[in-house]
Design a protein around this motif. Structure first.
Motif, PDB file in Angstrom:
ATOM      1  N   HIS A  41      36.407   2.369  -5.000  1.00 11.48           N
ATOM      2  CA  HIS A  41      36.359   3.756  -4.535  1.00 11.48           C
ATOM      3  C   HIS A  41      36.200   4.651  -5.757  1.00 11.48           C
ATOM      4  O   HIS A  41      37.182   5.208  -6.265  1.00 11.48           O
ATOM      5  N   PRO A  42      34.969   4.781  -6.271  1.00 13.09           N
ATOM      6  CA  PRO A  42      34.748   5.471  -7.553  1.00 13.09           C
ATOM      7  C   PRO A  42      35.220   6.912  -7.597  1.00 13.09           C
ATOM      8  O   PRO A  42      35.530   7.436  -8.664  1.00 13.09           O
ATOM      9  N   VAL A  53      41.014   7.235   4.471  1.00 12.60           N
ATOM     10  CA  VAL A  53      40.860   5.831   4.852  1.00 12.60           C
ATOM     11  C   VAL A  53      41.313   4.924   3.716  1.00 12.60           C
ATOM     12  O   VAL A  53      41.986   3.910   3.932  1.00 12.60           O
ATOM     13  N   LEU A  54      40.932   5.279   2.488  1.00 14.72           N
ATOM     14  CA  LEU A  54      41.335   4.474   1.318  1.00 14.72           C
ATOM     15  C   LEU A  54      42.844   4.310   1.278  1.00 14.72           C
ATOM     16  O   LEU A  54      43.359   3.185   1.205  1.00 14.72           O
ATOM     17  N   TRP A  55      43.575   5.410   1.311  1.00 12.33           N
ATOM     18  CA  TRP A  55      45.036   5.328   1.135  1.00 12.33           C
ATOM     19  C   TRP A  55      45.707   4.660   2.327  1.00 12.33           C
ATOM     20  O   TRP A  55      46.675   3.923   2.166  1.00 12.33           O
ATOM     21  N   CYS A  56      45.189   4.883   3.517  1.00  9.16           N
ATOM     22  CA  CYS A  56      45.755   4.207   4.686  1.00  9.16           C
ATOM     23  C   CYS A  56      45.464   2.709   4.640  1.00  9.16           C
ATOM     24  O   CYS A  56      46.297   1.895   5.042  1.00  9.16           O
ATOM     25  N   PRO A  66      52.475  -8.046   1.208  1.00  8.00           N
ATOM     26  CA  PRO A  66      53.174  -7.463   0.048  1.00  8.00           C
ATOM     27  C   PRO A  66      53.039  -8.291  -1.233  1.00  8.00           C
ATOM     28  O   PRO A  66      53.312  -7.782  -2.322  1.00  8.00           O
ATOM     29  N   ASP A  67      52.609  -9.566  -1.115  1.00  7.72           N
ATOM     30  CA  ASP A  67      52.453 -10.397  -2.306  1.00  7.72           C
ATOM     31  C   ASP A  67      51.132 -10.122  -3.034  1.00  7.72           C
ATOM     32  O   ASP A  67      50.924 -10.605  -4.143  1.00  7.72           O
ATOM     33  N   LEU A  68      50.237  -9.337  -2.403  1.00 13.61           N
ATOM     34  CA  LEU A  68      48.963  -9.009  -3.038  1.00 13.61           C
ATOM     35  C   LEU A  68      49.065  -7.669  -3.760  1.00 13.61           C
ATOM     36  O   LEU A  68      49.551  -6.688  -3.191  1.00 13.61           O
ATOM     37  N   ASP A  69      48.615  -7.636  -5.003  1.00 15.17           N
ATOM     38  CA  ASP A  69      48.557  -6.364  -5.722  1.00 15.17           C
ATOM     39  C   ASP A  69      47.442  -5.494  -5.154  1.00 15.17           C
ATOM     40  O   ASP A  69      46.419  -5.996  -4.674  1.00 15.17           O
ATOM     41  N   SER A  70      47.644  -4.191  -5.224  1.00 16.47           N
ATOM     42  CA  SER A  70      46.601  -3.235  -4.841  1.00 16.47           C
ATOM     43  C   SER A  70      46.021  -2.639  -6.114  1.00 16.47           C
ATOM     44  O   SER A  70      46.763  -2.105  -6.949  1.00 16.47           O
ATOM     45  N   VAL A  71      44.718  -2.732  -6.261  1.00 14.58           N
ATOM     46  CA  VAL A  71      44.041  -2.247  -7.466  1.00 14.58           C
ATOM     47  C   VAL A  71      42.944  -1.278  -7.053  1.00 14.58           C
ATOM     48  O   VAL A  71      42.149  -1.577  -6.155  1.00 14.58           O
ATOM     49  N   ILE A  72      42.899  -0.119  -7.692  1.00 17.35           N
ATOM     50  CA  ILE A  72      41.887   0.886  -7.381  1.00 17.35           C
ATOM     51  C   ILE A  72      40.863   0.937  -8.509  1.00 17.35           C
ATOM     52  O   ILE A  72      41.215   1.171  -9.671  1.00 17.35           O
ATOM     53  N   PHE A  73      39.595   0.699  -8.185  1.00 22.36           N
ATOM     54  CA  PHE A  73      38.511   0.890  -9.143  1.00 22.36           C
ATOM     55  C   PHE A  73      38.040   2.339  -9.011  1.00 22.36           C
ATOM     56  O   PHE A  73      37.439   2.717  -7.997  1.00 22.36           O
ATOM     57  N   THR A  74      38.304   3.154 -10.013  1.00 26.02           N
ATOM     58  CA  THR A  74      37.972   4.574  -9.928  1.00 26.02           C
ATOM     59  C   THR A  74      37.288   5.077 -11.193  1.00 26.02           C
ATOM     60  O   THR A  74      37.576   4.596 -12.290  1.00 26.02           O
ATOM     61  N   GLY A  75      36.418   6.053 -11.012  1.00 28.75           N
ATOM     62  CA  GLY A  75      35.762   6.686 -12.153  1.00 28.75           C
ATOM     63  C   GLY A  75      36.466   7.933 -12.615  1.00 28.75           C
ATOM     64  O   GLY A  75      36.002   8.614 -13.539  1.00 28.75           O
ATOM     65  N   ASP A  76      37.581   8.263 -11.981  1.00 22.96           N
ATOM     66  CA  ASP A  76      38.372   9.438 -12.393  1.00 22.96           C
ATOM     67  C   ASP A  76      39.313   9.030 -13.523  1.00 22.96           C
ATOM     68  O   ASP A  76      40.318   8.351 -13.291  1.00 22.96           O
ATOM     69  N   HIS A  77      38.991   9.450 -14.730  1.00 23.83           N
ATOM     70  CA  HIS A  77      39.713   8.976 -15.908  1.00 23.83           C
ATOM     71  C   HIS A  77      41.141   9.513 -16.010  1.00 23.83           C
ATOM     72  O   HIS A  77      41.963   8.963 -16.739  1.00 23.83           O
ATOM     73  N   ASP A  78      41.433  10.595 -15.294  1.00 25.25           N
ATOM     74  CA  ASP A  78      42.797  11.128 -15.341  1.00 25.25           C
ATOM     75  C   ASP A  78      43.697  10.496 -14.278  1.00 25.25           C
ATOM     76  O   ASP A  78      44.873  10.836 -14.165  1.00 25.25           O
ATOM     77  N   THR A 140      38.933  -9.042 -11.831  1.00 23.74           N
ATOM     78  CA  THR A 140      38.346  -9.773 -10.698  1.00 23.74           C
ATOM     79  C   THR A 140      39.429 -10.113  -9.690  1.00 23.74           C
ATOM     80  O   THR A 140      40.253 -11.003  -9.923  1.00 23.74           O
ATOM     81  N   PRO A 141      39.449  -9.410  -8.562  1.00 25.17           N
ATOM     82  CA  PRO A 141      40.469  -9.671  -7.542  1.00 25.17           C
ATOM     83  C   PRO A 141      40.038 -10.801  -6.607  1.00 25.17           C
ATOM     84  O   PRO A 141      38.869 -11.201  -6.585  1.00 25.17           O
ATOM     85  N   LEU A 142      40.976 -11.271  -5.838  1.00 25.40           N
ATOM     86  CA  LEU A 142      40.663 -12.284  -4.835  1.00 25.40           C
ATOM     87  C   LEU A 142      39.848 -11.662  -3.699  1.00 25.40           C
ATOM     88  O   LEU A 142      38.927 -12.273  -3.170  1.00 25.40           O
ATOM     89  N   TYR A 143      40.191 -10.401  -3.379  1.00 23.00           N
ATOM     90  CA  TYR A 143      39.508  -9.701  -2.296  1.00 23.00           C
ATOM     91  C   TYR A 143      38.912  -8.402  -2.831  1.00 23.00           C
ATOM     92  O   TYR A 143      39.599  -7.611  -3.493  1.00 23.00           O
ATOM     93  N   TYR A 144      37.658  -8.192  -2.526  1.00 20.92           N
ATOM     94  CA  TYR A 144      36.950  -6.977  -2.932  1.00 20.92           C
ATOM     95  C   TYR A 144      36.781  -6.123  -1.684  1.00 20.92           C
ATOM     96  O   TYR A 144      36.153  -6.529  -0.711  1.00 20.92           O
ATOM     97  N   PHE A 145      37.362  -4.926  -1.693  1.00 23.86           N
ATOM     98  CA  PHE A 145      37.389  -4.057  -0.513  1.00 23.86           C
ATOM     99  C   PHE A 145      36.646  -2.773  -0.851  1.00 23.86           C
ATOM    100  O   PHE A 145      37.138  -1.927  -1.592  1.00 23.86           O
ATOM    101  N   ASP A 146      35.448  -2.634  -0.301  1.00 22.96           N
ATOM    102  CA  ASP A 146      34.660  -1.422  -0.525  1.00 22.96           C
ATOM    103  C   ASP A 146      34.979  -0.400   0.558  1.00 22.96           C
ATOM    104  O   ASP A 146      34.787  -0.654   1.740  1.00 22.96           O
ATOM    105  N   THR A 147      35.454   0.761   0.150  1.00 25.37           N
ATOM    106  CA  THR A 147      35.785   1.822   1.105  1.00 25.37           C
ATOM    107  C   THR A 147      34.869   3.028   0.944  1.00 25.37           C
ATOM    108  O   THR A 147      35.143   4.098   1.482  1.00 25.37           O
ATOM    109  N   SER A 148      33.779   2.870   0.183  1.00 21.86           N
ATOM    110  CA  SER A 148      32.885   4.002  -0.085  1.00 21.86           C
ATOM    111  C   SER A 148      31.449   3.778   0.371  1.00 21.86           C
ATOM    112  O   SER A 148      30.605   4.647   0.185  1.00 21.86           O
ATOM    113  N   GLY A 149      31.139   2.612   0.915  1.00 15.03           N
ATOM    114  CA  GLY A 149      29.803   2.386   1.456  1.00 15.03           C
ATOM    115  C   GLY A 149      28.758   1.926   0.462  1.00 15.03           C
ATOM    116  O   GLY A 149      27.564   2.162   0.671  1.00 15.03           O
TER     117      GLY A 149
END
Length: 463
Positions: A41-42, A53-56, A66-78, A140-149
């Motif tokens: 979700h850049p 949708v992303l946060w939900c 709960p055993d899976l980490d949540s990782v956000i790929f973002t282009g917002d550097h702050d 590299t996650p086990l699951y890649y979840f695209d929420t931006s199309g």
């Protein structure tokens, strides 16, 4: 002769060595995948329904696995773990179970619209390939979840050994778009210059046809596809041709919180609210013109209404668009009757929704229409475009009772505004109550339940 052989050998071995080097890196990444879900979700600051949708989705997976980490790929550097967690709460009322990890992307310019003055669609799609390569090379996650199309990233994710899940709000290209080019209809995504030229229109049809074929190929790489509406479902099934992997999951709308608002509204200055990002396809200009037309026909004994624009600005273009709307309001002599609210906090949005008698939304082929549902849940009678999501899923009768209005032209929107303003309070309350009941079908709770049910087979059957 010896130098020629050396040169020949280098020309053959160097590309081969490069390919082998990349292959070894990918294989290494495949072997070292982290037990995590990586959300691609850049733009984590766009403030729209896609970010909700992303946060939900993050919260749903945190609850389910709960055993899976949540990782956000973002282009917002702050963006940081804590700031994103706070943003989910403050902006959308979504309380994550724990802060997500953050992977910052430095190549986001390759998916920005301004980078590609021409052939924007293919440029952004290919740019997303580059951006996803950066993301998956860093983590590299086990699951890649695209929420931006960004469907063109799916083959890359599979190359890295990820299970690919996506939530598709709308197709990047649709068969309707080709139809409009054939009919030479000028719109925000079909320049007037092209619409006027038969030769340019034919060239664009070829471009779209090739792109549709490519889009179908990359989309079919997803292990699970969730779509947000009947309209999107129909298009994605035709384009990606993997119906057995496609599930309709209505997006999360804050119906429970908004339904606590009283249905009674102040009649001294009736408020009409518009909630949408300041993007061209949202057609805010039409809303201004319709509001102006309604005011001109307003009965003298009725109070003068106020139009409230609420939206976010993603970039300089959106800021300019907002300024142009303000200038247009001046030209239409309604500036005193119009309010502009930019980048509001969630609690302030709820306050404004609680005071509105109607909500207006005018995007053509709005894939779903979260803001339309929010109007209904809050007790504001919706006036939405007579197409796609609002027409097929949302603004439908509930138990035989009308829930809102559908319109297309400036005149139809203006007439719908007048009908609501002239409506007896008892009738308005009756429609508002039915509208609120209809909104129950699109609650956050239903989103969580449906998303968990959809992802369970993919996550449970993966190693």
């Amino acid at each position: 002769m010896m130098m020629n052989w050396i040169l020949f050998w280098c020309l053959i071995t160097l590309p081969l060595a490069t390919i082998l080097l990349f292959a070894s890196k990918i294989l290494s990444r495949r072997r070292n995948k982290k037990r995590a879900v990586g959300f691609f979700h850049p733009y984590t600051n766009d403030g729209g329904g896609g970010e909700r949708v992303l946060w939900c989705a993050v919260k749903a997976i945190q609850e389910e696995n709960p055993d899976l980490d949540s990782v956000i790929f973002t282009g917002d550097h702050d963006a940081s773990s804590q700031s994103l967690m706070s943003r989910a709460t403050d902006r959308f009322g979504v309380h994550l179970l724990y802060p997500p990890k953050v992977v910052h992307l430095n190549k986001r310019k390759w998916i920005e619209e301004t980078t590609y003055p021409h052939f924007t669609m293919i440029g952004q799609s290919l740019g997303s390939v580059y951006l996803s390569w950066e993301a998956l090379s860093k983590f590299t996650p086990l699951y890649y979840f695209d929420t931006s199309g960004y469907a063109f990233t799916y083959p890359i994710a599979r190359l890295f050994g990820c299970k690919v899940i996506c939530y598709t709000h709308y197709p990047t290209i649709s068969l309707d778009m080709i139809s409009r080019v054939r009919q030479r209809t000028s719109m925000y995504n079909n320049d007037a210059l092209i619409a006027k030229s038969m030769w340019l229109s034919r060239c664009k049809i070829i471009y779209y046809t090739v792109f549709i074929w490519m889009y179908g190929m990359v989309g079919s790489c997803a292990h699970l596809v969730m779509v947000n509406s009947s309209w999107t479902l129909s298009h994605i099934e035709k384009l990606w041709r993997i119906p057995e992997r496609i599930k309709r999951v209505y997006p999360p709308c804050d119906t429970s919180g908004l339904q606590a608002l009283p249905l009674e509204r102040s009649v001294e200055t009736p408020k009409i609210i518009s909630v949408a990002q300041f993007r061209p396809e949202k057609a805010h200009g039409l809303q201004l013109e319709a509001f102006s037309a309604a005011i001109k026909k307003l009965d003298e004994d009725l109070p003068r209404p106020k139009l409230q624009f609420v939206g976010s600005c993603r970039n300089k273009s959106d800021e300019e668009r907002l300024q142009n709307l303000k200038e247009k309001a001046v030209q239409l002599n309604i500036y005193e009757d119009v309010e502009f609210h930019k980048n509001l906090m969630y609690r302030d949005l709820v306050r404004l929704l609680g005071g509105a008698v109607a909500g207006i939304h005018s995007m053509i082929d709005e894939h779903f229409g979260i803001s339309v549902v929010e109007f209904m849940a809050a007790g504001a009678i919706p006036i939405a475009h007579n197409s796609a999501g609002p027409k097929m899923d949302i603004v439908l009768d509930e138990d035989g009772q009308q829930t809102g209005f559908l319109a297309q032209s400036i005149e139809e929107y203006g007439d719908a505004i007048l009908k609501i303003l002239r409506m007896p309070e008892a009738e308005r309350l009756k429609i508002a109550a039915a509208s609120r009941r209809r909104a129950n079908r699109f609650s956050e709770r239903r989103f969580y339940d449906d998303l968990k049910a959809a992802i369970r087979p993919v996550i449970c059957h993966s190693s």
